[in-house]
Design a protein around this motif. Structure first.
Motif, PDB file in Angstrom:
ATOM      1  N   ASN A  24       0.793  -1.225   0.000  1.00 36.73           N
ATOM      2  CA  ASN A  24       0.000   0.000   0.000  1.00 36.73           C
ATOM      3  C   ASN A  24       0.829   1.281   0.000  1.00 36.73           C
ATOM      4  O   ASN A  24       0.262   2.376  -0.067  1.00 36.73           O
ATOM      5  N   HIS A  25       2.154   1.140   0.054  1.00 35.05           N
ATOM      6  CA  HIS A  25       3.016   2.318   0.045  1.00 35.05           C
ATOM      7  C   HIS A  25       3.404   2.655  -1.395  1.00 35.05           C
ATOM      8  O   HIS A  25       3.740   1.772  -2.186  1.00 35.05           O
ATOM      9  N   SER A  26       3.367   3.926  -1.728  1.00 36.73           N
ATOM     10  CA  SER A  26       3.643   4.340  -3.113  1.00 36.73           C
ATOM     11  C   SER A  26       5.048   3.970  -3.564  1.00 36.73           C
ATOM     12  O   SER A  26       5.291   3.779  -4.762  1.00 36.73           O
ATOM     13  N   GLU A  27       6.003   3.861  -2.631  1.00 34.16           N
ATOM     14  CA  GLU A  27       7.371   3.508  -2.988  1.00 34.16           C
ATOM     15  C   GLU A  27       7.724   2.075  -2.593  1.00 34.16           C
ATOM     16  O   GLU A  27       8.884   1.672  -2.688  1.00 34.16           O
ATOM     17  N   GLY A  28       6.729   1.304  -2.186  1.00 39.15           N
ATOM     18  CA  GLY A  28       6.963  -0.093  -1.872  1.00 39.15           C
ATOM     19  C   GLY A  28       7.217  -0.875  -3.153  1.00 39.15           C
ATOM     20  O   GLY A  28       6.369  -0.892  -4.055  1.00 39.15           O
ATOM     21  N   PHE A  31      11.172  -5.522  -4.159  1.00 39.93           N
ATOM     22  CA  PHE A  31      12.369  -5.845  -3.379  1.00 39.93           C
ATOM     23  C   PHE A  31      12.217  -5.523  -1.896  1.00 39.93           C
ATOM     24  O   PHE A  31      13.082  -5.860  -1.092  1.00 39.93           O
ATOM     25  N   HIS A  32      11.122  -4.858  -1.551  1.00 46.44           N
ATOM     26  CA  HIS A  32      10.836  -4.613  -0.137  1.00 46.44           C
ATOM     27  C   HIS A  32      10.038  -5.760   0.486  1.00 46.44           C
ATOM     28  O   HIS A  32       9.894  -5.806   1.713  1.00 46.44           O
ATOM     29  N   LEU A  33       9.495  -6.644  -0.312  1.00 49.54           N
ATOM     30  CA  LEU A  33       8.657  -7.723   0.202  1.00 49.54           C
ATOM     31  C   LEU A  33       9.448  -8.647   1.121  1.00 49.54           C
ATOM     32  O   LEU A  33      10.638  -8.915   0.891  1.00 49.54           O
ATOM     33  N   SER A  34       8.793  -9.167   2.134  1.00 52.22           N
ATOM     34  CA  SER A  34       9.485  -9.968   3.145  1.00 52.22           C
ATOM     35  C   SER A  34       9.956 -11.317   2.623  1.00 52.22           C
ATOM     36  O   SER A  34      10.781 -11.966   3.255  1.00 52.22           O
ATOM     37  N   GLY A  35       9.449 -11.742   1.467  1.00 47.42           N
ATOM     38  CA  GLY A  35       9.889 -13.014   0.899  1.00 47.42           C
ATOM     39  C   GLY A  35      11.375 -13.077   0.630  1.00 47.42           C
ATOM     40  O   GLY A  35      11.981 -14.164   0.648  1.00 47.42           O
ATOM     41  N   ILE A  59       2.249   0.059  11.871  1.00 39.15           N
ATOM     42  CA  ILE A  59       3.463   0.250  11.087  1.00 39.15           C
ATOM     43  C   ILE A  59       3.428   1.588  10.355  1.00 39.15           C
ATOM     44  O   ILE A  59       2.442   1.934   9.698  1.00 39.15           O
ATOM     45  N   CYS A  60       4.526   2.328  10.487  1.00 43.35           N
ATOM     46  CA  CYS A  60       4.648   3.581   9.742  1.00 43.35           C
ATOM     47  C   CYS A  60       5.978   3.656   8.992  1.00 43.35           C
ATOM     48  O   CYS A  60       6.367   4.713   8.507  1.00 43.35           O
ATOM     49  N   GLY A  61       6.681   2.515   8.901  1.00 45.97           N
ATOM     50  CA  GLY A  61       7.918   2.457   8.146  1.00 45.97           C
ATOM     51  C   GLY A  61       8.564   1.094   8.258  1.00 45.97           C
ATOM     52  O   GLY A  61       8.377   0.392   9.258  1.00 45.97           O
ATOM     53  N   VAL A  62       9.312   0.696   7.212  1.00 41.13           N
ATOM     54  CA  VAL A  62      10.040  -0.581   7.233  1.00 41.13           C
ATOM     55  C   VAL A  62      11.393  -0.400   6.562  1.00 41.13           C
ATOM     56  O   VAL A  62      11.571   0.456   5.695  1.00 41.13           O
ATOM     57  N   LEU A  63      12.347  -1.225   6.969  1.00 46.73           N
ATOM     58  CA  LEU A  63      13.692  -1.218   6.387  1.00 46.73           C
ATOM     59  C   LEU A  63      14.279  -2.625   6.430  1.00 46.73           C
ATOM     60  O   LEU A  63      14.642  -3.116   7.490  1.00 46.73           O
ATOM     61  N   ALA A  90       8.730   4.855   4.437  1.00 47.39           N
ATOM     62  CA  ALA A  90       8.051   5.302   5.661  1.00 47.39           C
ATOM     63  C   ALA A  90       6.968   6.306   5.308  1.00 47.39           C
ATOM     64  O   ALA A  90       6.848   6.738   4.152  1.00 47.39           O
ATOM     65  N   ASP A  91       6.215   6.680   6.312  1.00 45.36           N
ATOM     66  CA  ASP A  91       5.120   7.631   6.095  1.00 45.36           C
ATOM     67  C   ASP A  91       5.632   9.043   5.824  1.00 45.36           C
ATOM     68  O   ASP A  91       4.941   9.850   5.205  1.00 45.36           O
ATOM     69  N   ASP A  92       6.855   9.335   6.298  1.00 44.36           N
ATOM     70  CA  ASP A  92       7.394  10.685   6.116  1.00 44.36           C
ATOM     71  C   ASP A  92       8.911  10.640   6.223  1.00 44.36           C
ATOM     72  O   ASP A  92       9.510   9.611   6.558  1.00 44.36           O
ATOM     73  N   ASP A  93       9.556  11.774   5.947  1.00 47.91           N
ATOM     74  CA  ASP A  93      11.020  11.852   5.983  1.00 47.91           C
ATOM     75  C   ASP A  93      11.572  11.606   7.382  1.00 47.91           C
ATOM     76  O   ASP A  93      12.673  11.060   7.538  1.00 47.91           O
TER      77      ASP A  93
END
Length: 347
Positions: A24-28, A31-35, A59-63, A90-93
Motif C-alpha cells: 500500500n506504500h507508493s514507494e513499496g 524488493f521490499h517484500l518480506s519473501g 506500522i509507519c515504516g520498514v527497512l 516510511a510515512d514521512d522523511d
C-alpha cells in the motif's frame, strides 16, 4: 503523546503486516517484500535484520537489511543485496531518518565497515549519508497492444525486433528452471561475472510463486534466450536474462524483450516495463537506450561505520579486472560450480 519506536520483525504476523504496508506504500517495491528474507537466508546464509517503525503498534515504516561478511568484499549491512531497489520506506522523511539511524546503530553493534541504502530518489535530511552509485534504472510505459508497443520502440531497435519476428522464434512460459539457468549462466560467464546458483532461481519461484515467470525463447526447437521476470503492482521486471551465441544471429534477445512486453500487457495488464539497473556508460545501458528508454539515476548511499573510505566494487576496479578477464576464459561447467561461492557477495 505517542512515540514512534523501532523494532525487529521476528514473527509471522510481523511479516504479514510488513507486506501489507509495502503493498500500500507508493514507494513499496518488489524488493521490499518480506519473501526476500527467506530467499537470501536459505540460499546465501546472510543474516537478516528487518526493522519496523511503529506508532501505537501501527506500522509507519520498514527497512530490510542483511549482514554480509567477506574477506574480499568486506563486512557490510545492506538494503538489500541482490536487489536494485531497497532502502527504507516510511510515512514521512522523519520516519526514514529514524530507520536509517537505527540501521547505523545496528551497524556499530555488528562492527560493519558501512551500511548501504539503495534508493530511487535522493535523500536530503541525513547528513551522514554519502552518495556512492554510478548506476541508472530504465523504465518505459507499455502501450495497449502489440502494434503500439512496436511503434513505441526507437527506430533502429524496432528494425531489429521486426527482423526477429521474421525468424522461427517462439516465446513460451516454462517451468524448466535448469534450461533458463543454463542460458543465463553462459551469458554472465561471457561477461566475466560469477553466476548465481540454480537453487536461487528455484527459491525465488517457490517463495514468490506467480509473481515470478520464466520465459523461454526457441529458434525452432533450440532454446536460444531466456529470462526470469518479476511481476509486482503494475510493473514487469525482466531481472535475470540472457542468450546463447546463436541468439545474436536470430535476434533472440530482441524478440524476447518485445514478447515479454506484449505478454505482460495482454495477460497481466502491466503498464510499466522496468528494464532494471545498469552501470552508467556500460554496454547494457547503451542497449537499453536503443529501445528509447531514458535512464533515471539511482541513489545508493553509504554510511561509514568502521571504514574510512567509500568502497569501490566496480568491475572497472583494477583489483577485479584481471579476475574478470580470466573468468571469461573458463569452461562453462567450471564457472557453474565455482560461481555460486563467489556470487553470494555480488548482490
Amino acid at each position: 503523546m505517542s512515540e514512534r519506536v523501532c523494532k525487529l520483525a521476528t514473527e509471522k504476523h510481523d511479516f504479514e503486516l510488513w507486506d501489507a504496508y509495502v503493498d500500500n506504500h507508493s514507494e513499496g517495491s518488489f524488493f521490499h517484500l518480506s519473501g526476500w528474507r527467506d530467499v537470501i537466508c536459505e540460499v546465501y546464509k546472510h543474516t537478516p535484520y528487518y526493522l519496523i517503525l511503529e506508532n501505537n503498534k501501527t506500522i509507519c515504516g520498514v527497512l530490510p537489511l542483511f549482514e554480509q561478511k567477506s574477506r574480499l568484499f568486506g563486512h557490510v549491512l545492506i538494503s538489500t543485496p541482490f536487489c536494485v531497489y531497497g532502502g527504507a520506506i516510511a510515512d514521512d522523511d522523519g520516519g526514514l531518518l529514524q530507520l536509517e539511524n537505527a540501521a547505523a546503530e545496528l551497524g556499530k553493534k555488528l562492527n560493519v565497515d558501512y551500511v548501504e541504502f539503495r534508493y530511487t530518489k535522493p535523500r536530503s535530511n541525513n547528513s551522514n549519508l554519502i552518495l556512492n552509485c554510478n548506476h541508472s534504472t530504465y523504465l518505459m510505459p507499455i502501450p495497449d497492444d502489440e502494434q503500439a508497443i512496436l511503434q513505441s520502440i526507437k527506430k533502429k531497435q524496432r528494425a531489429n525486433v521486426r527482423q526477429s519476428l521474421k525468424n522461427e522464434l517462439t516465446a513460451k512460459e516454462t517451468s524448466d528452471i535448469s534450461e533458463v539457468h543454463r542460458i543465463y549462466s553462459e551469458s554472465v560467464r561471457n561477461l566475466g561475472t560469477p553466476v548465481f546458483p540454480k537453487r536461487y532461481f528455484s527459491k525465488l519461484k517457490e517463495v514468490f510463486s506467480d509473481r515470478v515467470e520464466l520465459l523461454s525463447i526457441k529458434n525452432g526447437e533450440q532454446p536460444v534466450s531466456a529470462v526470469l521476470s518479476f511481476y509486482y503492482k503494475n510493473k514487469v521486471l525482466p531481472y535475470y536474462g540472457g542468450g546463447t551465441p546463436e541468439a545474436r544471429y536470430c535476434r533472440g534477445n530482441d524478440f524476447m524483450y518485445y514478447s515479454l512486453m506484449c505478454r505482460a500487457r495482454e495477460k497481466r495488464d502491466c503498464e510499466v516495463f522496468d528494464f532494471g539497473r545498469s552501470k552508467n556508460n556500460s554496454g547494457s545501458g547503451s542497449y537499453k537506450k536503443t529501445w528509447g528508454i531514458e535512464p533515471q539515476p539511482l541513489y545508493y548511499y553509504c554510511q561509514l561505520v568502521k571504514a574510512t573510505n567509500l568502497p569501490n566494487l566496480s568491475p572497472d576496479n583494477p583489483k577485479y579486472r584481471y579476475f574478470i578477464k580470466m573468468w571469461k576464459k573458463l569452461p562453462l561447467f567450471v564457472t557453474e560450480r565455482l560461481g555460486p561461492y563467489l556470487s553470494r557477495f555480488l548482490g
